[in-house]
Design an enzyme around this catalytic site. Structure first.
Site, PDB file in Angstrom:
ATOM      1  CB  SER A   1      -0.845   0.000   1.277  1.00  0.00           C
ATOM      2  OG  SER A   1      -1.504   1.245   1.450  1.00  0.00           O
TER       3      SER A   1
ATOM      4  CE1 TYR B   1      -4.233  -1.998   4.906  1.00  0.00           C
ATOM      5  CE2 TYR B   1      -3.237   0.143   4.502  1.00  0.00           C
ATOM      6  CZ  TYR B   1      -3.832  -1.009   4.027  1.00  0.00           C
ATOM      7  OH  TYR B   1      -4.025  -1.179   2.668  1.00  0.00           O
TER       8      TYR B   1
ATOM      9  CE  LYS C   1      -1.569  -3.711   3.346  1.00  0.00           C
ATOM     10  NZ  LYS C   1      -1.714  -4.804   2.370  1.00  0.00           N
TER      11      LYS C   1
HETATM   12  N1  LIG Z   1      -8.628  -0.351  -1.413  1.00  0.00           N
HETATM   13  C1  LIG Z   1      -7.577   0.453  -1.209  1.00  0.00           C
HETATM   14  O1  LIG Z   1      -7.700   1.686  -1.172  1.00  0.00           O
HETATM   15  C2  LIG Z   1      -6.203  -0.150  -1.034  1.00  0.00           C
HETATM   16  C3  LIG Z   1      -5.103   0.726  -1.119  1.00  0.00           C
HETATM   17  C4  LIG Z   1      -3.825   0.201  -0.941  1.00  0.00           C
HETATM   18  C5  LIG Z   1      -3.645  -1.139  -0.721  1.00  0.00           C
HETATM   19  N2  LIG Z   1      -4.715  -1.961  -0.636  1.00  0.00           N
HETATM   20  C6  LIG Z   1      -4.457  -3.379  -0.389  1.00  0.00           C
HETATM   21  O2  LIG Z   1      -4.967  -4.126  -1.479  1.00  0.00           O
HETATM   22  C7  LIG Z   1      -5.265  -5.455  -1.031  1.00  0.00           C
HETATM   23  C8  LIG Z   1      -6.669  -5.807  -1.478  1.00  0.00           C
HETATM   24  O3  LIG Z   1      -7.554  -4.894  -0.846  1.00  0.00           O
HETATM   25  P1  LIG Z   1      -9.002  -4.517  -1.431  1.00  0.00           P
HETATM   26  O4  LIG Z   1      -9.139  -3.057  -1.306  1.00  0.00           O
HETATM   27  O5  LIG Z   1      -9.201  -5.185  -2.724  1.00  0.00           O
HETATM   28  O6  LIG Z   1      -9.904  -5.158  -0.283  1.00  0.00           O
HETATM   29  P2  LIG Z   1     -11.225  -6.027  -0.344  1.00  0.00           P
HETATM   30  O7  LIG Z   1     -11.723  -6.096   1.051  1.00  0.00           O
HETATM   31  O8  LIG Z   1     -12.117  -5.521  -1.400  1.00  0.00           O
HETATM   32  O9  LIG Z   1     -10.667  -7.458  -0.789  1.00  0.00           O
HETATM   33  C9  LIG Z   1      -9.773  -8.164   0.064  1.00  0.00           C
HETATM   34  C10 LIG Z   1     -10.064  -9.632  -0.080  1.00  0.00           C
HETATM   35  O10 LIG Z   1      -9.132 -10.335   0.766  1.00  0.00           O
HETATM   36  C11 LIG Z   1      -9.826 -11.361   1.462  1.00  0.00           C
HETATM   37  N3  LIG Z   1      -9.126 -11.656   2.707  1.00  0.00           N
HETATM   38  C12 LIG Z   1      -8.933 -10.828   3.766  1.00  0.00           C
HETATM   39  N4  LIG Z   1      -8.282 -11.471   4.732  1.00  0.00           N
HETATM   40  C13 LIG Z   1      -8.026 -12.736   4.289  1.00  0.00           C
HETATM   41  C14 LIG Z   1      -7.388 -13.873   4.843  1.00  0.00           C
HETATM   42  N5  LIG Z   1      -6.887 -13.839   6.085  1.00  0.00           N
HETATM   43  N6  LIG Z   1      -7.296 -14.999   4.088  1.00  0.00           N
HETATM   44  C15 LIG Z   1      -7.820 -15.039   2.840  1.00  0.00           C
HETATM   45  N7  LIG Z   1      -8.474 -13.999   2.275  1.00  0.00           N
HETATM   46  C16 LIG Z   1      -8.566 -12.865   2.985  1.00  0.00           C
HETATM   47  C17 LIG Z   1     -11.225 -10.789   1.698  1.00  0.00           C
HETATM   48  O11 LIG Z   1     -12.186 -11.814   1.937  1.00  0.00           O
HETATM   49  C18 LIG Z   1     -11.481 -10.010   0.412  1.00  0.00           C
HETATM   50  O12 LIG Z   1     -12.128 -10.792  -0.577  1.00  0.00           O
HETATM   51  C19 LIG Z   1      -5.083  -5.445   0.486  1.00  0.00           C
HETATM   52  O13 LIG Z   1      -3.825  -6.000   0.814  1.00  0.00           O
HETATM   53  C20 LIG Z   1      -5.133  -3.962   0.836  1.00  0.00           C
HETATM   54  O14 LIG Z   1      -4.430  -3.668   2.012  1.00  0.00           O
HETATM   55  C21 LIG Z   1      -6.001  -1.497  -0.804  1.00  0.00           C
END
Ligand SMILES: NC(=O)c1ccc[n+]([C@@H]2O[C@H](COP(=O)([O-])OP(=O)(O)OC[C@H]3O[C@@H](n4cnc5c(N)ncnc54)[C@H](O)[C@@H]3O)[C@@H](O)[C@H]2O)c1
Length: 258
Positions: free
Chosen positions: A136, A149, A153
């Protein structure tokens, strides 16, 4: 690496960025995509759209991750690209309960260790393979509303860098993607939880679509880029922070108070 004909594993593939990556890799001609998510119904839904294989596992469990990797290798012959993408936010500061602190490290750091330990022996034996982790912008800068977080990260970015330095000369590509705000259920839940959180995201620029992040990931993997920054401003912020950390921290503190 070539995406066409590759075998790809994506954790957290049941929604958000992981789902968009699964669809994008399939569209780009991957031979097979394994969709891994603790939400088994979500993993099945995404996998069925791309004729992939769903795995309903929790990536914080080492035995489950290793079992999944062995199963994919047995069924598909190899794994070319393993994307450790699953993640979540706590919305808490220092006072987050210790279980929340431990779980963020389990999911954002140790899950990446389990995946790398499970898949690297076969990649090293072939002399090729690629590891990608979704960290992130919070792993380079700070997510002001979420201490576990931010810290976990940063650890994910550090681990990816260590992997790139250690295995790069053995034919292993390593990428870490560091997005800012992306329009997914994770972010909308977090923004709804607190006004300061919502402001910290909106003041940093427009939300990006998961599909645009997936396109940047594809490009980064194809070109074997280590640091994938879908939001161009993250590079600028990161350079400003490196040039003068004291000034950077003061500026972020002021923006929180506004
Ligand atoms: N959305 C944002 O703004 C953003 C920004 C930077 C980084 N991220 C990172 O991107 C990645 C995906 O995030 P997203 O926004 O798509 O979130 P999201 O919640 O839409 O999707 C995350 C998925 O991961 C699964 N998950 C969570 N914990 C788990 C576990 N212990 N075992 C198996 N599956 C698990 C959830 O069920 C979900 O389907 C994450 O690592 C998040 O930190 C997101």
């Amino acid at each position: 690496m070539d995406i066409a004909g590759s075998v790809v594993v994506i954790t957290g593939g049941g929604g958000g960025i992981g789902e968009a990556m699964a669809l994008a890799f399939a569209e780009a001609g991957a031979a097979h995509v394994a969709v891994v998510d603790r939400d088994v119904a979500a993993a099945r839904r995404v996998a069925s759209a791309i004729s992939g294989t769903p795995y309903g596992i929790d990536v914080s469990d080492a035995a489950q991750v290793m079992g999944m990797v062995d199963d994919v290798i047995e069924a598909q012959g190899r794994i070319d690209l393993l994307c450790s993408n699953a993640g979540f936010m706590t919305g808490k500061g220092l006072d987050a309960d210790l279980d929340a602190w431990r779980t963020t490290y389990d999911v954002h750091v140790l899950a990446h260790v389990y995946a790398a330990r499970a898949v690297l022996p076969s990649m090293l034996a072939r002399g090729s393979g690629h590891l990608l982790s979704t960290a992130s912008a919070a792993g380079l800068l700070t997510s002001p509303g979420d201490a576990p977080y931010t810290a976990s990260k940063h650890a994910a970015v550090g681990l990816a860098e260590w992997l790139a330095i250690t295995y790069g000369q053995h034919g292993i590509g390593v990428s870490v993607v560091c997005p800012m705000g992306v329009d997914t259920p994770l972010l909308s839940g977090w923004m709804a939880s607190d006004e300061v959180n919502a402001r910290s995201v909106t003041s940093a620029g427009d939300l990006m679509s998961p599909a645009d992040v997936a396109a940047a990931v594809l490009e980064g993997v194809r070109s074997d880029t280590f640091l994938i920054l879908p939001h161009a401003q993250v590079s600028t912020y990161w350079q400003k922070k490196a040039a003068d950390p004291q000034r950077w921290i003061a500026g972020v503190r002021r923006s929180k108070e506004r």
